[in-house]
Write a protein that holds these residues in place. Structure first.
Motif, PDB file in Angstrom:
ATOM      1  N   VAL A   1       0.863  -1.179   0.000  1.00 51.79           N
ATOM      2  CA  VAL A   1       0.000   0.000   0.000  1.00 51.79           C
ATOM      3  C   VAL A   1       0.901   1.231   0.000  1.00 51.79           C
ATOM      4  O   VAL A   1       1.754   1.377   0.874  1.00 51.79           O
ATOM      5  N   LYS A   2       0.725   2.115  -0.980  1.00 53.37           N
ATOM      6  CA  LYS A   2       1.578   3.299  -1.039  1.00 53.37           C
ATOM      7  C   LYS A   2       0.958   4.448  -0.248  1.00 53.37           C
ATOM      8  O   LYS A   2      -0.272   4.542  -0.121  1.00 53.37           O
TER       9      LYS A   2
ATOM     10  N   GLY B   1      -0.476   8.115   0.667  1.00 52.31           N
ATOM     11  CA  GLY B   1      -1.315   9.034  -0.091  1.00 52.31           C
ATOM     12  C   GLY B   1      -2.728   9.066   0.451  1.00 52.31           C
ATOM     13  O   GLY B   1      -3.013   8.537   1.528  1.00 52.31           O
ATOM     14  N   ARG B   2      -3.607   9.697  -0.314  1.00 52.66           N
ATOM     15  CA  ARG B   2      -5.013   9.834   0.075  1.00 52.66           C
ATOM     16  C   ARG B   2      -5.837   8.706  -0.524  1.00 52.66           C
ATOM     17  O   ARG B   2      -5.647   8.341  -1.679  1.00 52.66           O
ATOM     18  N   TYR B   3      -6.775   8.208   0.270  1.00 50.36           N
ATOM     19  CA  TYR B   3      -7.651   7.124  -0.154  1.00 50.36           C
ATOM     20  C   TYR B   3      -9.084   7.461   0.240  1.00 50.36           C
ATOM     21  O   TYR B   3      -9.318   8.152   1.229  1.00 50.36           O
TER      22      TYR B   3
ATOM     23  N   GLU C   1      -5.621   9.286   4.974  1.00 48.06           N
ATOM     24  CA  GLU C   1      -4.261   9.423   4.479  1.00 48.06           C
ATOM     25  C   GLU C   1      -3.419   8.271   5.008  1.00 48.06           C
ATOM     26  O   GLU C   1      -3.301   8.092   6.217  1.00 48.06           O
TER      27      GLU C   1
ATOM     28  N   TYR D   1      -2.622   4.747   9.176  1.00 51.02           N
ATOM     29  CA  TYR D   1      -3.337   5.790   8.451  1.00 51.02           C
ATOM     30  C   TYR D   1      -4.081   6.719   9.393  1.00 51.02           C
ATOM     31  O   TYR D   1      -4.286   6.426  10.560  1.00 51.02           O
TER      32      TYR D   1
ATOM     33  N   TYR E   1      -7.296   4.513  -4.009  1.00 49.99           N
ATOM     34  CA  TYR E   1      -6.287   5.583  -4.050  1.00 49.99           C
ATOM     35  C   TYR E   1      -6.836   6.759  -4.835  1.00 49.99           C
ATOM     36  O   TYR E   1      -7.371   6.587  -5.935  1.00 49.99           O
TER      37      TYR E   1
END
Length: 80
Positions: free
Chosen positions: A5-6, A8-10, A19, A36, A69
């Protein structure tokens, strides 16, 4: 090992945004965990197994990712 999982915002399939800060390993099981933060309310910090984060869920007869994502944490769109 590369995290699955990278950062960033999801968007959760129910609509709220989160985030991803980073991934970590459970000290006993070595299971990959996602760390997160909620981007609403008290902005709580949470952890969830990566396998669960990446699951596909069904709602109203439609299958989708539990978390989708939507872009980098800084608000830019991907590729900027």
């Amino acid at each position: 090992m590369e995290p699955s999982v990278k950062p960033g915002r999801y968007r959760h399939f129910k609509g709220n945004e989160y985030e991803v800060l980073f991934c970590a390993r459970h000290s006993e099981t070595q299971e990959e965990m996602v760390v997160y933060r909620a981007l609403y309310g008290e902005r709580g910090l949470w952890v969830r197994p990566a396998a669960m984060w990446n699951e596909t869920v069904e709602r109203d007869g439609k299958a989708s990712r539990r978390f989708a994502y939507i872009g980098p944490a800084d608000g830019r769109t991907p590729g900027e």
